[in-house]
Design a protein around this motif. Sequence first.
Motif, mmCIF file in Angstrom:
data_model
loop_
_atom_site.group_PDB
_atom_site.id
_atom_site.type_symbol
_atom_site.label_atom_id
_atom_site.label_comp_id
_atom_site.label_asym_id
_atom_site.label_seq_id
_atom_site.Cartn_x
_atom_site.Cartn_y
_atom_site.Cartn_z
ATOM 1 N N ILE A 97 0.849 -1.201 0.000
ATOM 2 C CA ILE A 97 0.000 0.000 0.000
ATOM 3 C C ILE A 97 0.880 1.246 0.000
ATOM 4 N N ASP A 98 0.496 2.235 -0.804
ATOM 5 C CA ASP A 98 1.076 3.574 -0.662
ATOM 6 C C ASP A 98 -0.044 4.585 -0.621
ATOM 7 N N PHE A 99 0.269 5.772 -0.076
ATOM 8 C CA PHE A 99 -0.772 6.782 0.160
ATOM 9 C C PHE A 99 -0.192 8.171 0.003
ATOM 10 N N THR A 100 -1.060 9.121 -0.315
ATOM 11 C CA THR A 100 -0.663 10.520 -0.217
ATOM 12 C C THR A 100 -0.306 10.827 1.242
ATOM 13 N N ALA A 101 0.568 11.809 1.434
ATOM 14 C CA ALA A 101 0.988 12.151 2.797
ATOM 15 C C ALA A 101 1.396 13.625 2.838
ATOM 16 N N CYS A 102 1.144 14.229 3.954
ATOM 17 C CA CYS A 102 0.558 13.715 5.163
ATOM 18 C C CYS A 102 -0.967 13.774 5.084
ATOM 19 N N THR A 103 -1.573 12.583 4.923
ATOM 20 C CA THR A 103 -3.018 12.431 5.007
ATOM 21 C C THR A 103 -3.281 11.666 6.294
ATOM 22 N N VAL A 104 -3.980 12.285 7.234
ATOM 23 C CA VAL A 104 -3.979 11.804 8.609
ATOM 24 C C VAL A 104 -5.391 11.851 9.183
ATOM 25 N N LEU A 105 -5.688 10.919 10.102
ATOM 26 C CA LEU A 105 -7.031 10.881 10.670
ATOM 27 C C LEU A 105 -6.998 10.501 12.149
ATOM 28 N N PRO A 106 -7.996 10.992 12.927
ATOM 29 C CA PRO A 106 -8.136 10.606 14.331
ATOM 30 C C PRO A 106 -9.011 9.369 14.454
ATOM 31 N N THR A 107 -8.600 8.432 15.320
ATOM 32 C CA THR A 107 -9.367 7.201 15.500
ATOM 33 C C THR A 107 -9.438 6.834 16.980
ATOM 34 N N LEU A 108 -10.301 5.868 17.271
ATOM 35 C CA LEU A 108 -10.288 5.214 18.569
ATOM 36 C C LEU A 108 -9.118 4.242 18.644
ATOM 37 N N ALA A 109 -8.936 3.622 19.791
ATOM 38 C CA ALA A 109 -7.812 2.712 19.985
ATOM 39 C C ALA A 109 -7.900 1.493 19.084
ATOM 40 N N ARG A 187 -5.833 7.590 18.740
ATOM 41 C CA ARG A 187 -4.749 7.438 17.777
ATOM 42 C C ARG A 187 -4.882 8.535 16.722
ATOM 43 N N TRP A 188 -3.743 9.006 16.282
ATOM 44 C CA TRP A 188 -3.646 10.011 15.219
ATOM 45 C C TRP A 188 -2.697 9.395 14.204
ATOM 46 N N ILE A 189 -3.216 8.974 13.044
ATOM 47 C CA ILE A 189 -2.477 8.024 12.230
ATOM 48 C C ILE A 189 -2.513 8.380 10.753
ATOM 49 N N GLU A 190 -1.363 8.203 10.096
ATOM 50 C CA GLU A 190 -1.292 8.369 8.655
ATOM 51 C C GLU A 190 -2.248 7.377 7.991
ATOM 52 N N ALA A 191 -2.901 7.829 6.911
ATOM 53 C CA ALA A 191 -3.853 6.967 6.222
ATOM 54 C C ALA A 191 -3.187 5.704 5.679
ATOM 55 N N ALA A 192 -1.915 5.786 5.298
ATOM 56 C CA ALA A 192 -1.204 4.591 4.832
ATOM 57 C C ALA A 192 -1.170 3.528 5.915
ATOM 58 N N VAL A 271 0.871 -8.749 4.063
ATOM 59 C CA VAL A 271 0.616 -7.328 3.877
ATOM 60 C C VAL A 271 1.879 -6.568 4.284
ATOM 61 N N ALA A 272 2.425 -5.796 3.369
ATOM 62 C CA ALA A 272 3.618 -4.999 3.666
ATOM 63 C C ALA A 272 3.240 -3.763 4.477
ATOM 64 N N VAL A 273 4.193 -3.248 5.246
ATOM 65 C CA VAL A 273 3.944 -1.991 5.951
ATOM 66 C C VAL A 273 3.692 -0.893 4.924
ATOM 67 N N GLY A 274 2.967 0.131 5.329
ATOM 68 C CA GLY A 274 2.592 1.195 4.411
ATOM 69 C C GLY A 274 3.767 2.046 3.986
ATOM 70 N N ASN A 275 3.509 2.909 3.011
ATOM 71 C CA ASN A 275 4.543 3.792 2.497
ATOM 72 C C ASN A 275 3.874 5.024 1.905
ATOM 73 N N VAL A 276 4.668 6.015 1.575
ATOM 74 C CA VAL A 276 4.191 7.251 0.961
ATOM 75 C C VAL A 276 4.264 7.099 -0.557
ATOM 76 N N ASP A 277 3.278 7.626 -1.263
ATOM 77 C CA ASP A 277 3.197 7.396 -2.706
ATOM 78 C C ASP A 277 4.441 7.843 -3.456
ATOM 79 N N ALA A 278 4.985 8.989 -3.115
ATOM 80 C CA ALA A 278 6.175 9.466 -3.809
ATOM 81 C C ALA A 278 7.383 8.593 -3.491
#
Length: 555
Positions: A97-109, A187-192, A271-278
């Motif tokens: 998986i790769d994602f745009t960054a910093c794309t970030v969201l608040p979540t529960l635990a 948690r405050w976490i990158e979308a990736a 499943v590989a750990v996430g990464n940034v698209d660029a």
Amino acid sequence: MSVSPGPGDRYVVGVDYGTLSGRALVVRVGDGAELGTAVHDYRHGVMDSALAVDGRALPADWALQDPQDYRDVLRHAVPAALAASGVDPRRVVGVGIDFTACTVLPTLADGTPLCELPELRTRPHAWVKLWKHHAAQPQADRINALAHARDEPWIGRYGGKVSAEWQFAKGLQLLEEDPEVYHRAERWIEAADWIVWQLCGVETRNVCGAGYKGLYQDGRYPSRDYLAALHPGFADFVAKIDGPLAPLGARAGGLTARAAAWTGLPEGVTVAVGNVDAHVTAAAAQALDPGRLVVIMGTSTCHLVNATEPAEVAGMCGVVDGGISAGSWGFEAGQSAVGDIFGWYVAHAAPAGYASHEALTVAAAVQPVGAHGLVALDWWNGNRSPLVNHDLSGLIVGLTLATRPPDVYRALLESTAYGTRMIIEAYAEAGVPVDELIVAGGLTANALLMQIYADVTKRPLGIIGSAQGPALGSAIHAAVAAGAYPDVSAASAAMGRVDRDGYRPDPERARAYDALYAEYRRLHDHFGRGGDDVLLRLRAIRNAARRAADHDPAG
């Protein structure tokens, strides 16, 4: 020539999350052959004017997204890509998986996004903040000022300025504008990292996102004392982002039964750990060696290069140990708008007869360098590097009654090349060599733009051999996580592809561009480094007027 799946071959799936859509790509492990792809458009796209759930108006410079759109990519694009490839899902050994960054969201635990809680659905701060959410510039300014006042050791690793796009600025904005949502966010976490969590049921944090977007340096985040000095309630922020960090190409876990049902893949697939698209694109472009600057050009541009030693580069987005590939120091810079600038002109400013990129490019290509008499500043969405100020805005100088649409269009193309040259020169001044450019992204199809970049930068320019650079890069990392290759460099050599003889600088045009670039640099420093703050004042007037209109719609 079509590529057919072999009966004994192994395959991986790369999923690239962009600004408006997500793409899945099925790739053969042995040679990187791309066998099937599919795209799923986000239902809600980018919410930059109103919140989709209730139509509530959003303030200036906001950009939100819906995390359900990300899950839908797994449910639609992955099965469609598998069907198009003809690959038996049982032959798939990994997903990346790769994602745009910093794309970030608040979540529960447990990873539940706060925007999916009924009582928080109408709270804008509960939603995903997309990379181009730039409303946290005041918080970024305070983060930078305090870091310099305290002589924080990490600030130099980011060129002296933290961006409004990154985790800490957006987190501080959340605390100050909606403290209830801030405190609900466990948690405050990158979308990736969040989508990987959705796939394998295990929360991980990738070293790339943590280093470039989360200020993680030398084994630690900024101190509690520093954060408390910013705001007493911000002292606990690191607790929301701290967690196990994994290197790029590592295995995050296996596909859960729920995610297997979404994707059509067998349960337990790596499943590989996430990464940034660029950053993930560097592997696809075989650009991991020092001196090879990979330029990922799309709506915005990211400039990445590896080096053997760390260095502090003014105005850069960061230098991270292992941030692009293990064993090297990865440097990142960027431009906040590139393709978006060209698209803006075609959509909103070009008259009939020129309302297409093709028509404007054909007309602009016949001009000698400098014949339009224009210089533009490429700050339509602020400046990411080297000024790190998203309150700056664009500028075109030299307009006359004789100026025609192709003149403006070419000047805008050139302005983005000048911005890239500024970044290359900042690297060089800090001792980070840039010997060649390798370009990835959809804009590589514009031959005029590519030749302008070669001429302006005076460097050879190669073109990635895949139209799906980020997805291919994610697939390469998935192959490493699945154990098919010992490391990302080996997988890149086998599965990546690039044409290094794409474009060569023309000496005569390069000399002509030197004169125009000198004018660009004068304007850049005058309007961006305190010579005249008129662009900042205009932004403040605009924002005040919009706020007043929001409070008095009839006015």
